[in-house]
Design a protein around this motif. Structure first.
Motif, PDB file in Angstrom:
ATOM      1  N   ASP A 159       0.836  -1.196   0.000  1.00  7.29           N
ATOM      2  CA  ASP A 159       0.000   0.000   0.000  1.00  7.29           C
ATOM      3  C   ASP A 159       0.876   1.254   0.000  1.00  7.29           C
ATOM      4  O   ASP A 159       1.890   1.323   0.701  1.00  7.29           O
ATOM      5  CB  ASP A 159      -0.904   0.017   1.240  1.00  7.29           C
ATOM      6  CG  ASP A 159      -2.020  -0.998   1.138  1.00  7.29           C
ATOM      7  OD1 ASP A 159      -2.363  -1.397   0.007  1.00  7.29           O
ATOM      8  OD2 ASP A 159      -2.538  -1.411   2.195  1.00  7.29           O
ATOM      9  N   ASN A 160       0.500   2.244  -0.809  1.00  7.29           N
ATOM     10  CA  ASN A 160       1.229   3.506  -0.930  1.00  7.29           C
ATOM     11  C   ASN A 160       2.614   3.335  -1.542  1.00  7.29           C
ATOM     12  O   ASN A 160       3.528   4.123  -1.260  1.00  7.29           O
ATOM     13  CB  ASN A 160       1.346   4.222   0.424  1.00  7.29           C
ATOM     14  CG  ASN A 160       0.121   5.053   0.727  1.00  7.29           C
ATOM     15  OD1 ASN A 160      -0.503   5.607  -0.172  1.00  7.29           O
ATOM     16  ND2 ASN A 160      -0.231   5.160   1.994  1.00  7.29           N
ATOM     17  N   ARG A 216      -3.399   1.009  -3.991  1.00  9.34           N
ATOM     18  CA  ARG A 216      -3.279   2.427  -4.304  1.00  9.34           C
ATOM     19  C   ARG A 216      -1.824   2.863  -4.130  1.00  9.34           C
ATOM     20  O   ARG A 216      -1.211   2.632  -3.094  1.00  9.34           O
ATOM     21  CB  ARG A 216      -4.190   3.267  -3.417  1.00  9.34           C
ATOM     22  CG  ARG A 216      -4.381   4.702  -3.946  1.00  9.34           C
ATOM     23  CD  ARG A 216      -5.483   5.429  -3.197  1.00  9.34           C
ATOM     24  NE  ARG A 216      -6.788   4.813  -3.371  1.00  9.34           N
ATOM     25  CZ  ARG A 216      -7.571   4.990  -4.430  1.00  9.34           C
ATOM     26  NH1 ARG A 216      -7.157   5.764  -5.436  1.00  9.34           N
ATOM     27  NH2 ARG A 216      -8.754   4.404  -4.499  1.00  9.34           N
ATOM     28  N   GLY A 225      -1.855   8.249  -5.533  1.00 11.77           N
ATOM     29  CA  GLY A 225      -3.305   8.125  -5.564  1.00 11.77           C
ATOM     30  C   GLY A 225      -3.845   7.225  -6.650  1.00 11.77           C
ATOM     31  O   GLY A 225      -5.037   6.895  -6.645  1.00 11.77           O
ATOM     32  N   LEU A 226      -2.997   6.813  -7.603  1.00 12.67           N
ATOM     33  CA  LEU A 226      -3.474   5.935  -8.667  1.00 12.67           C
ATOM     34  C   LEU A 226      -3.749   4.535  -8.121  1.00 12.67           C
ATOM     35  O   LEU A 226      -2.978   4.008  -7.312  1.00 12.67           O
ATOM     36  CB  LEU A 226      -2.448   5.860  -9.792  1.00 12.67           C
ATOM     37  CG  LEU A 226      -2.232   7.142 -10.599  1.00 12.67           C
ATOM     38  CD1 LEU A 226      -1.169   6.918 -11.669  1.00 12.67           C
ATOM     39  CD2 LEU A 226      -3.538   7.594 -11.243  1.00 12.67           C
ATOM     40  N   LEU A 227      -4.845   3.956  -8.589  1.00 10.89           N
ATOM     41  CA  LEU A 227      -5.222   2.614  -8.152  1.00 10.89           C
ATOM     42  C   LEU A 227      -4.726   1.616  -9.190  1.00 10.89           C
ATOM     43  O   LEU A 227      -5.112   1.690 -10.372  1.00 10.89           O
ATOM     44  CB  LEU A 227      -6.745   2.527  -7.999  1.00 10.89           C
ATOM     45  CG  LEU A 227      -7.306   1.375  -7.169  1.00 10.89           C
ATOM     46  CD1 LEU A 227      -6.806   1.477  -5.721  1.00 10.89           C
ATOM     47  CD2 LEU A 227      -8.832   1.381  -7.215  1.00 10.89           C
TER      48      LEU A 227
END
Length: 375
Positions: free
Chosen positions: A24-25, A63, A67-69
């Protein structure tokens, strides 16, 4: 995590299969910097040298820090056959590494897979105990914290580190340089140089290149006068300012100036100034065609012999050899550990769709397709 069972050999013509575990991130630029050289290696060679797949803990979208998934190809527990696994870290890595991640990474090591990390992904490897006794790289923001949390790992400030069967890159575009080094090892310097040209890279940075750690990160905001003096030094490399003048600029005595450098930078101000000038000289030697005489001049040395003497004493090699050594192929190889071959009950399957083959098919009309002949 060792075993008496050797790793099964890989067929000479088989593509190297890499998995990228997205935390994540994670930072998207680090992932792209690692994958794009693999795509271009296939394109220039005209055949599939590398395969890659993206993974997440459960196969669900992850993500990125921007912010792109991103939807991965597989979950990390899918029975994939991989040769190497990279952990793609990013912001807040400490919060995102779970026990499930740790156990899975340890299982990968037991299955003879080589292990790597991008950006802050080294934190996950260290937490799993997979960097104990290894030299490794991590983004400079996390270096101090990682070294304190995992003292058995040797954290370096290098852009990337390749130590036996571990390959770690500090983040940003550093994975590009690491992958170019690995591709050169696998398929020769000509291919990695051609990839570098395709990506408009003026040079391929090596394993000994260091991250530029901002001094403000080291000192915080507690020493504004010291930061101001260093800024003055950096802005005046061609015509160095005398130490007395530097002290006068910030309204302190020369003795106070020397104390500040010794206390916070563990060296004298003159030594620090010399380091800045020599580091700049090294960049010019590696990145430009300027003569040694010209470089000595723009870096504030009154004579070429004095410059050469200082350079040799600091870097251990004379300036004239710097351009030769930078062309030498990296000699450190990734050697697979003799670890267990894994659970024989698992029925391995290939990725459902090869992203590498799709990209290769699309590239067949490109003028560079198969432009590099491999021996």
């Amino acid at each position: 995590m060792t075993s008496d069972r050797p790793a099964p050999p890989i067929a000479p013509d088989a593509p190297l299969r890499l998995g990228f575990l997205l935390m994540d991130n994670f930072t998207l630029i680090s992932l792209a910097s690692a994958v794009e050289p693999l795509r271009m290696a296939n394109q220039l060679a005209g055949r599939e040298l590398y395969q890659w797949t993206t993974l997440s803990a459960d196969g669900e979208a992850v993500r990125a820090s921007d912010g792109l998934l991103i939807t991965p190809d597989n979950g990390m527990h899918d029975p994939l056959e991989l040769d190497m696994v990279f952990v793609c870290g990013g912001v807040g890595i400490q919060r995102h590494v779970t026990r499930e991640h740790v156990l899975w990474l340890q299982a990968q090591a037991r299955q003879s897979r080589r292990i790597g990390a991008l950006c802050t992904g080294s934190w996950a490897l260290a937490k799993a105990g997979l960097l104990d006794g290894y030299e490794c790289s991590i983004h400079w923001e996390f270096q101090a914290a990682a070294q304190e949390a995992y003292p058995r790992a040797t954290l370096t400030t290098r852009l990337f580190s390749i130590d036996r069967d571990r390959a770690t890159a500090s983040g940003g575009t550093a994975p590009l340089d690491m992958m170019l080094t690995l591709i050169a090892r696998d398929h020769g310097r000509e291919l990695s140089a051609a990839i570098s040209d395709m990506f408009i890279c003026d040079r391929m940075r090596g394993e000994q290149d260091q991250q530029r750690v901002p001094l403000r990160h080291v000192l915080g905001t507690s020493q504004p006068k010291l930061l101001e003096i260093v800024a003055l030094m950096e802005a005046n490399l061609e015509e160095p300012i005398a130490l007395d003048e530097l002290a006068n600029y910030v309204n302190i005595s020369r003795r106070q100036l020397e104390r500040l450098f010794q206390k916070y930078l563990s060296c004298s101000p003159s030594r620090y100034y010399l380091k800045l000038r020599l580091t700049r000289a090294r960049q010019l030697l590696r990145q430009t065609s300027m003569s040694i005489i010209e470089i000595a001049s723009v870096c504030g040395f009154v004579s070429t012999p004095h410059f050469s003497k200082c350079y040799r004493e600091y870097f251990g090699t004379p300036p004239r050899d710097e351009r030769l050594t930078r062309l030498a192929s990296a000699s450190v190889a990734l050697t697979p550990a003799n670890l267990a071959a894994g659970n024989e009950d698992n029925a391995y399957v290939a990725p459902r769709t090869s992203s590498a083959m799709q990209a290769l098919a699309q590239a067949q009309g490109e003028p560079t397709y198969a432009s590099v002949r491999l021996g």
